[in-house]
Enzyme design. Structure first.
Site, PDB file in Angstrom:
ATOM      1  N   GLN A  69      67.021 -35.481 -39.991  1.00  0.00           N
ATOM      2  CA  GLN A  69      68.223 -35.783 -40.729  1.00  0.00           C
ATOM      3  C   GLN A  69      68.680 -34.578 -41.701  1.00  0.00           C
ATOM      4  O   GLN A  69      69.652 -34.603 -42.209  1.00  0.00           O
ATOM      5  CB  GLN A  69      67.971 -36.914 -41.359  1.00  0.00           C
ATOM      6  N   HIS A 135      66.069 -38.836 -45.048  1.00  0.00           N
ATOM      7  CA  HIS A 135      66.372 -39.257 -46.104  1.00  0.00           C
ATOM      8  C   HIS A 135      66.608 -38.293 -47.207  1.00  0.00           C
ATOM      9  O   HIS A 135      66.027 -38.204 -48.289  1.00  0.00           O
ATOM     10  CB  HIS A 135      65.535 -40.264 -46.750  1.00  0.00           C
ATOM     11  N   GLU A 228      74.118 -50.956 -48.999  1.00  0.00           N
ATOM     12  CA  GLU A 228      74.855 -51.191 -50.168  1.00  0.00           C
ATOM     13  C   GLU A 228      76.022 -50.275 -50.704  1.00  0.00           C
ATOM     14  O   GLU A 228      75.934 -48.990 -50.250  1.00  0.00           O
ATOM     15  CB  GLU A 228      73.794 -51.158 -51.498  1.00  0.00           C
TER      16      GLU A 228
END
Length: 359
Positions: A69, A135, A228
């Site tokens: 990523q 991440h 979220e």
């Protein structure tokens, strides 16, 4: 290019392709004269002309660790770019000798001919470096006071570190444009905390924007479920991995539940996950007055553009748009012309302009 503006929201939308053949584009910024600046995750920064022509990669980028990523991620222009030609970008920076990498924030000056970066300087580096492909977080927001917010993932294998203040993993940090620590950061003077930290307990925030309420808004990926939206308060603990609405991949509880005293509950969450990326408040009335102030979010796994109607900070309606594209939407920005622009995450990614279908 002139378009009419209606009073009512559009019944449907269409996309106009601005540019193609972008390799995993990650972020778009808007240059003068209708040009675009786009980052590609493998480590390229390109200017796109108004007619969609791709420029050659801009020279002068530092080494980028384009693994998993990671790579070249967000890019934003300084609020005074017209005068100083300064920009900020974040990226996965390779680290030695441990072979790991870290999310880093750099500033640079774009040359007058937009072919190279000059005066490149890393102004912040996530500590510690971690041997991980996952991440990185990496969204940048300039606040009205000129400070910079940067979102940082917890690098997946180090999720517990999101709850401790002696590292930058799973944090939102705030620094000046020179990388200094603002004196009013919440943990300045705390011997057990890094002073750049603004908020903590985050997982992997890949959307960030300055809200019309004068606050930072972010969204972050949950694990399996539990994506979220948050408004990180000064010094706030958002709970990961102690509290979450998600679960382990393949099933199984994480942490202690969904709420805990002293931990900030999300404003909104999604289960199952949509994998949000990119985020913009619409400030124009290009799509009708009813959409002004709505929040637009890209979905990678969900493969749609999400429109959220808000009553203050409460989401009152969700609408999933452009599902027919069947594309992973990586970035969402409002352009200077008031239209929304999207980047699709693919080996042959596109820059898209979103228009009412009847135009």
């Amino acid at each position: 290019m002139a378009f009419a503006v209606g009073a009512q929201p559009p019944a449907s939308l269409r996309v106009q392709t601005v540019a193609t053949n972008l390799e995993h584009p990650w972020a778009v910024a808007f240059l003068p004269q209708g040009r675009f600046l786009v980052s590609e995750r493998p480590g390229r920064l390109r200017v796109i002309e108004p007619d969609g022509r791709l420029g050659v990669p801009i020279a002068g980028l530092p080494p980028v660790d384009a693994v998993g990523q990671g790579g070249l991620l967000d890019v934003v222009l300084d609020s005074d770019f017209a005068r100083n030609r300064t920009l900020y970008f974040c990226f996965a920076q390779p680290q030695t000798p441990n072979g790991g990498n870290a999310t880093a924030l750099a500033r640079a000056v774009l040359s007058a001919d937009a072919t190279r970066l000059e005066q490149v300087r890393v102004i912040f580096r996530q500590q510690p470096a971690v041997a991980s492909r996952l991440h990185f977080g990496c969204r940048i927001v300039e606040a009205p006071d000129g400070t910079l917010f940067l979102t940082l993932g917890e690098r997946y294998h180090r999720m517990a570190d999101a709850q401790t203040l002696d590292n930058h993993l799973g944090k939102v940090v705030r620094v000046t444009k020179d990388g200094a620590v603002p004196s009013d950061n919440p943990f300045v003077g705390h011997s057990d905390a890094l002073p750049e930290i603004w908020s903590y307990g985050h997982r992997n925030p890949q959307g960030a924007v300055w809200g019309p309420d004068g606050r930072l808004w972010i969204h972050e990926h949950g694990p399996q479920g539990g994506d979220e939206i948050n408004r990180p308060p000064r010094g706030g603990n958002h709970g990961w991995p102690v509290v979450t609405f998600g679960e382990q991949y393949g099933g199984g509880r994480i942490g202690e539940g969904t709420h805990k005293p002293g931990m900030v509950a999300p404003l909104y969450h999604w289960t199952p996950s949509i994998a949000p990326s990119g985020m913009a408040f619409l400030r124009s009335e290009r799509y009708g007055a009813a959409w002004r102030g709505n929040l637009f979010i890209g979905a990678l796994r969900g493969q749609h553009l999400l429109r959220l109607e808000l009553d203050g900070t409460r989401v009152v309606r969700e609408q999933r748009l452009l599902t027919e594209l069947r594309a992973r939407i990586r970035d969402v920005r409002e352009g200077p012309d008031g239209w929304l622009y999207l980047l699709t995450d693919a080996p042959d990614g596109r820059l898209l302009r979103v228009l009412p279908a009847d135009l």
